[in-house]
Design a protein around this motif. Structure first.
Motif, mmCIF file in Angstrom:
data_model
loop_
_atom_site.group_PDB
_atom_site.id
_atom_site.type_symbol
_atom_site.label_atom_id
_atom_site.label_comp_id
_atom_site.label_asym_id
_atom_site.label_seq_id
_atom_site.Cartn_x
_atom_site.Cartn_y
_atom_site.Cartn_z
ATOM 1 N N ASP A 73 -59.218 27.752 9.004
ATOM 2 C CA ASP A 73 -58.391 28.811 8.413
ATOM 3 C C ASP A 73 -58.140 28.522 6.928
ATOM 4 O OD1 ASP A 73 -56.656 31.189 8.618
ATOM 5 O OD2 ASP A 73 -55.041 29.732 8.233
ATOM 6 N N ARG A 74 -57.801 27.274 6.596
ATOM 7 C CA ARG A 74 -57.565 26.903 5.204
ATOM 8 C C ARG A 74 -58.829 27.066 4.366
ATOM 9 N NH1 ARG A 74 -54.738 21.205 5.572
ATOM 10 N NH2 ARG A 74 -55.189 21.227 3.334
ATOM 11 N N LEU A 75 -59.972 26.700 4.933
ATOM 12 C CA LEU A 75 -61.236 26.840 4.222
ATOM 13 C C LEU A 75 -61.544 28.314 3.947
ATOM 14 C CD1 LEU A 75 -63.914 25.634 3.129
ATOM 15 C CD2 LEU A 75 -64.840 25.986 5.414
ATOM 16 N N LEU A 76 -61.371 29.167 4.964
ATOM 17 C CA LEU A 76 -61.639 30.598 4.790
ATOM 18 C C LEU A 76 -60.711 31.209 3.741
ATOM 19 C CD1 LEU A 76 -62.309 31.742 8.461
ATOM 20 C CD2 LEU A 76 -63.975 31.458 6.628
ATOM 21 N N ARG A 77 -59.450 30.792 3.748
ATOM 22 C CA ARG A 77 -58.499 31.302 2.748
ATOM 23 C C ARG A 77 -58.897 30.843 1.346
ATOM 24 N NH1 ARG A 77 -53.677 33.392 4.909
ATOM 25 N NH2 ARG A 77 -53.482 33.022 7.140
#
Length: 197
Positions: free
Chosen positions: A40-44
């Motif tokens: 999730d952090r990577l996609l954001r």
């Protein structure tokens, strides 16, 4: 440890003791949760970087387009001054001019044309006004002209040309607007369309 309520020689009640709770977490579930959080952090982060890239491209394009806006606005004043200098000389004197006066007139005309060419080269365009519907974002109404021949709100006279660079107005066109004509534009056969019917 001893239980205060226990009598000597008795075994303490194990249920009443507060044992240290050790929560056992399944290591696979913990890794899956951590994986989901990192994903999730990577996609954001990727989305933020893409938005930043697009915003930067837009800012660079705007800077390229509008960087000379202040200079162009100042140059319009100089171009207007050249045009006014030519207007002071009556047309018959301009046609009959010879020698030094003729050279002066030609020099002023050349300077005005060159200034307008350079402005156009850098994206400064004249705002179409005559015969157009009045647009308060691009035109500045100076007066109303009684005219029943054209629809009300049509620009019938241009006092000073307006200019724009890209989508931004450098200077609105100063215009005279028709008053008293039909409220709707005429059709091809000259009749007006009644929109209230």
């Amino acid at each position: 440890m001893s239980d205060e309520n226990a009598t000597p020689g008795e075994t303490p009640d194990i249920e009443n003791l507060a044992p240290e709770t050790v929560s056992e977490v399944d290591p696979i579930e913990a890794l899956q949760a951590e994986n989901a959080e990192l994903r999730d952090r990577l996609l954001r982060s990727v989305a933020e970087m893409e938005n930043l890239r697009k915003r930067t491209e837009r800012d660079v394009a705007d800077t390229r387009t509008y960087a000379i806006a202040g200079f162009a606005r100042d140059m319009l004043s100089a171009t207007d001054a050249l045009g006014r200098a030519l207007l002071v000389i009556p047309a018959d004197e301009r046609a009959a001019a010879s020698g030094t006066l003729k050279s002066l007139i030609e020099g002023i005309e050349l300077a005005e044309r060159e200034t307008q060419r350079l402005l156009a080269k850098h994206g400064v365009k004249q705002i179409e006004a005559a015969g157009q519907k009045f647009d308060p974002h691009r035109h500045q109404a100076m007066f109303e002209v009684p005219n029943t021949e054209v629809p009300e709100g049509t620009v019938v006279q241009v006092v000073q040309e307006g200019f724009a660079i890209g989508e931004r107005v450098l200077r609105p066109a100063m215009v005279g607007v028709a008053k008293g004509g039909p409220a709707t534009p005429p059709t091809a056969n000259g009749e007006t369309i009644d929109k209230s019917a």
